[in-house]
Design a protein around this motif. Structure first.
Motif, mmCIF file in Angstrom:
data_model
loop_
_atom_site.group_PDB
_atom_site.id
_atom_site.type_symbol
_atom_site.label_atom_id
_atom_site.label_comp_id
_atom_site.label_asym_id
_atom_site.label_seq_id
_atom_site.Cartn_x
_atom_site.Cartn_y
_atom_site.Cartn_z
ATOM 1 N N ASP A 18 0.857 -1.183 0.000
ATOM 2 C CA ASP A 18 0.000 0.000 0.000
ATOM 3 C C ASP A 18 0.894 1.234 0.000
ATOM 4 O O ASP A 18 2.078 1.151 -0.351
ATOM 5 N N ASP A 19 0.336 2.396 0.401
ATOM 6 C CA ASP A 19 1.099 3.640 0.363
ATOM 7 C C ASP A 19 2.241 3.665 1.380
ATOM 8 O O ASP A 19 3.178 4.454 1.236
ATOM 9 N N SER A 20 2.177 2.828 2.415
ATOM 10 C CA SER A 20 3.193 2.876 3.462
ATOM 11 C C SER A 20 4.336 1.883 3.252
ATOM 12 O O SER A 20 5.417 2.057 3.812
ATOM 13 N N ALA A 21 4.102 0.843 2.445
ATOM 14 C CA ALA A 21 5.150 -0.164 2.259
ATOM 15 C C ALA A 21 4.815 -1.057 1.082
ATOM 16 O O ALA A 21 3.645 -1.267 0.743
ATOM 17 N N LEU A 22 5.865 -1.586 0.454
ATOM 18 C CA LEU A 22 5.738 -2.638 -0.563
ATOM 19 C C LEU A 22 6.344 -3.907 0.001
ATOM 20 O O LEU A 22 7.340 -3.867 0.726
ATOM 21 N N LEU A 23 5.751 -5.043 -0.354
ATOM 22 C CA LEU A 23 6.249 -6.329 0.093
ATOM 23 C C LEU A 23 6.604 -7.144 -1.142
ATOM 24 O O LEU A 23 5.741 -7.472 -1.957
ATOM 25 N N LEU A 24 7.893 -7.429 -1.299
ATOM 26 C CA LEU A 24 8.393 -8.208 -2.425
ATOM 27 C C LEU A 24 8.476 -9.665 -1.997
ATOM 28 O O LEU A 24 9.234 -10.016 -1.091
ATOM 29 N N HIS A 25 7.657 -10.527 -2.627
ATOM 30 C CA HIS A 25 7.605 -11.946 -2.273
ATOM 31 C C HIS A 25 8.548 -12.742 -3.182
ATOM 32 O O HIS A 25 8.434 -12.667 -4.408
ATOM 33 N N LEU A 26 9.444 -13.521 -2.583
ATOM 34 C CA LEU A 26 10.439 -14.288 -3.329
ATOM 35 C C LEU A 26 10.360 -15.751 -2.898
ATOM 36 O O LEU A 26 11.103 -16.203 -2.012
ATOM 37 N N PRO A 27 9.449 -16.565 -3.495
ATOM 38 C CA PRO A 27 9.348 -17.969 -3.114
ATOM 39 C C PRO A 27 10.583 -18.761 -3.524
ATOM 40 O O PRO A 27 11.254 -18.429 -4.497
ATOM 41 N N PHE A 28 10.892 -19.807 -2.749
ATOM 42 C CA PHE A 28 12.023 -20.715 -2.978
ATOM 43 C C PHE A 28 13.373 -19.994 -2.863
ATOM 44 O O PHE A 28 14.387 -20.520 -3.309
ATOM 45 N N ALA A 29 13.380 -18.780 -2.300
ATOM 46 C CA ALA A 29 14.628 -18.020 -2.165
ATOM 47 C C ALA A 29 15.006 -17.928 -0.688
ATOM 48 O O ALA A 29 14.151 -17.668 0.158
ATOM 49 N N ALA A 30 16.284 -18.145 -0.392
ATOM 50 C CA ALA A 30 16.785 -18.078 0.976
ATOM 51 C C ALA A 30 17.976 -17.139 1.038
ATOM 52 O O ALA A 30 18.612 -16.850 0.020
ATOM 53 N N ILE A 31 18.260 -16.647 2.248
ATOM 54 C CA ILE A 31 19.428 -15.788 2.482
ATOM 55 C C ILE A 31 20.374 -16.566 3.386
ATOM 56 O O ILE A 31 20.206 -16.595 4.609
ATOM 57 N N PRO A 32 21.371 -17.250 2.815
ATOM 58 C CA PRO A 32 22.218 -18.137 3.628
ATOM 59 C C PRO A 32 23.029 -17.406 4.691
ATOM 60 O O PRO A 32 23.177 -17.906 5.800
ATOM 61 N N LEU A 33 23.564 -16.225 4.377
ATOM 62 C CA LEU A 33 24.444 -15.526 5.306
ATOM 63 C C LEU A 33 23.648 -14.569 6.184
ATOM 64 O O LEU A 33 22.832 -13.785 5.701
ATOM 65 N N LEU A 34 23.881 -14.648 7.486
ATOM 66 C CA LEU A 34 23.175 -13.801 8.441
ATOM 67 C C LEU A 34 23.418 -12.321 8.162
ATOM 68 O O LEU A 34 22.523 -11.484 8.315
ATOM 69 N N ASN A 35 24.613 -11.975 7.713
ATOM 70 C CA ASN A 35 24.948 -10.581 7.443
ATOM 71 C C ASN A 35 24.082 -9.988 6.330
ATOM 72 O O ASN A 35 23.844 -8.783 6.280
#
Length: 335
Positions: free
Chosen positions: A263-280
């Motif tokens: 909406d006007d306050s935020a966008l949410l980008l959905h990325l299925p099957f995607a992971a972020i391996p590194l904590l940083n």
């Protein structure tokens, strides 16, 4: 006007404004868009539209759902048949959701652009895609200036960036090449199996046939190929560039499947099957010190994938585009 009458008038005005705010957005029209390089569909509302997107296969199509929206368009089906898009159809999907389904002539990437009360879904025309591939082939043979995408990726370390150096890309990301390789591996496995069978026939000719058959059946079972599951994607970096209204850039080791809502306050980008391996790489980006509508970018691991929340200080038009394994959300400058 007395004080009581003034209070009543203010109350009626407040009720009228509240009722107006609760009224759903109206989807007014759907028409053909695009240009000489892209085929497109333009959806128009009486107010800015909040939407989510999804790409489906068999047959290939793009689905756009508009929240808190009712269909007021007279045209419910739009024939296109330009070699890239077949048609678009509009329908009410639930009490307060309008749905636009765009059928593609073949599987292809798409991007979404918003401008005021309109949303445009664009798909590259096959000739434009072929021309881009030929240009890439020529560039690989003859040294040339880096293109815009190369400049974009090269400039990432100079801005606010969370992430590690990009992963080494695989030798190929073309599923046709993978299928060819799998076929070659199966042929080699079958050849090996036949050789083993012949060897078994020579060495165990004097033994009971039941034992030979059991051994051959075991070899054949071991060589049965397993159906592969969804390919996991690894996000290798999330960056922000303070150009125009700001660019949020997601880098990965493979092209990403994606959807978007908000909406006007935020966008949410959905990325299925995607992971972020590194904590940083999961740390938020604080972009409020730059001029522009983007105030914060927050990566969020969720069930089945990753969401990237782009927090906004005000409504902003944006364009979503994927080139290779780089996904970019570009915001327009504030007016």
């Amino acid at each position: 006007m007395g004080r009581t009458a003034f209070t009543l008038v203010c109350g009626f005005l407040a009720l009228a404004l509240a009722a107006k705010a609760e009224e759903p957005t109206r989807l007014l029209a759907v028409r053909v868009g695009g240009d000489d390089r892209t085929s497109g569909v333009i959806i128009e509302g009486d107010r800015p539209l909040s939407f989510t997107t999804l790409k489906l296969l068999s047959p290939p199509r793009v689905v756009v759902d508009f929240a808190d929206t009712e269909v007021a368009a007279q045209t419910r089906e739009l024939p296109i048949d330009d070699g890239t898009l077949r048609r678009a159809a509009v329908a009410q999907a639930g009490e307060r959701t309008a749905r636009v389904v765009i059928e593609l002539a073949a599987d292809a990437e798409f991007d979404v652009r918003t401008d005021g009360n309109t949303v445009e879904v664009r798909v590259p025309r096959p000739m434009a895609v072929a021309g881009a591939r030929e240009a890439g082939s020529d560039a690989a043979q003859v040294p040339a200036e880096p293109d815009a995408e190369a400049e974009k990726v090269a400039s990432l370390p100079k801005v606010s960036l969370v992430g590690s150096p990009p992963a080494v890309p695989p030798e190929t990301e073309d599923p046709r090449t993978d299928r060819q390789r799998s076929a070659a591996e199966r042929a080699e496995a079958l050849k090996k199996s036949l050789a083993e069978k012949r060897a078994l026939g020579e060495t165990q000719r004097h033994k009971p046939g039941r034992k030979v058959s059991a051994t051959v059946a075991q070899v054949e079972t071991q060589q049965t190929p397993q159906k592969p599951g969804p390919v996991a994607r690894h996000i290798t970096g999330i960056g922000f560039r303070p150009v125009r209204g700001g660019e949020v850039i997601v880098r990965s080791d493979h092209p990403l499947e994606y959807g978007i809502s908000g909406d006007d306050s935020a966008l949410l980008l959905h990325l299925p099957f995607a992971a972020i391996p590194l904590l940083n790489n999961r740390r938020p980006l604080d972009t409020r010190f730059f001029d522009g509508p983007v105030s914060r970018v927050v990566p969020m691991p969720v069930a089945g994938g990753t969401d990237v929340r782009i927090e906004l200080r005000e409504h902003a038009e944006y364009q979503l585009e994927q080139s290779g394994s780089v996904l970019t959300v570009t915001f327009s400058e504030s007016r």
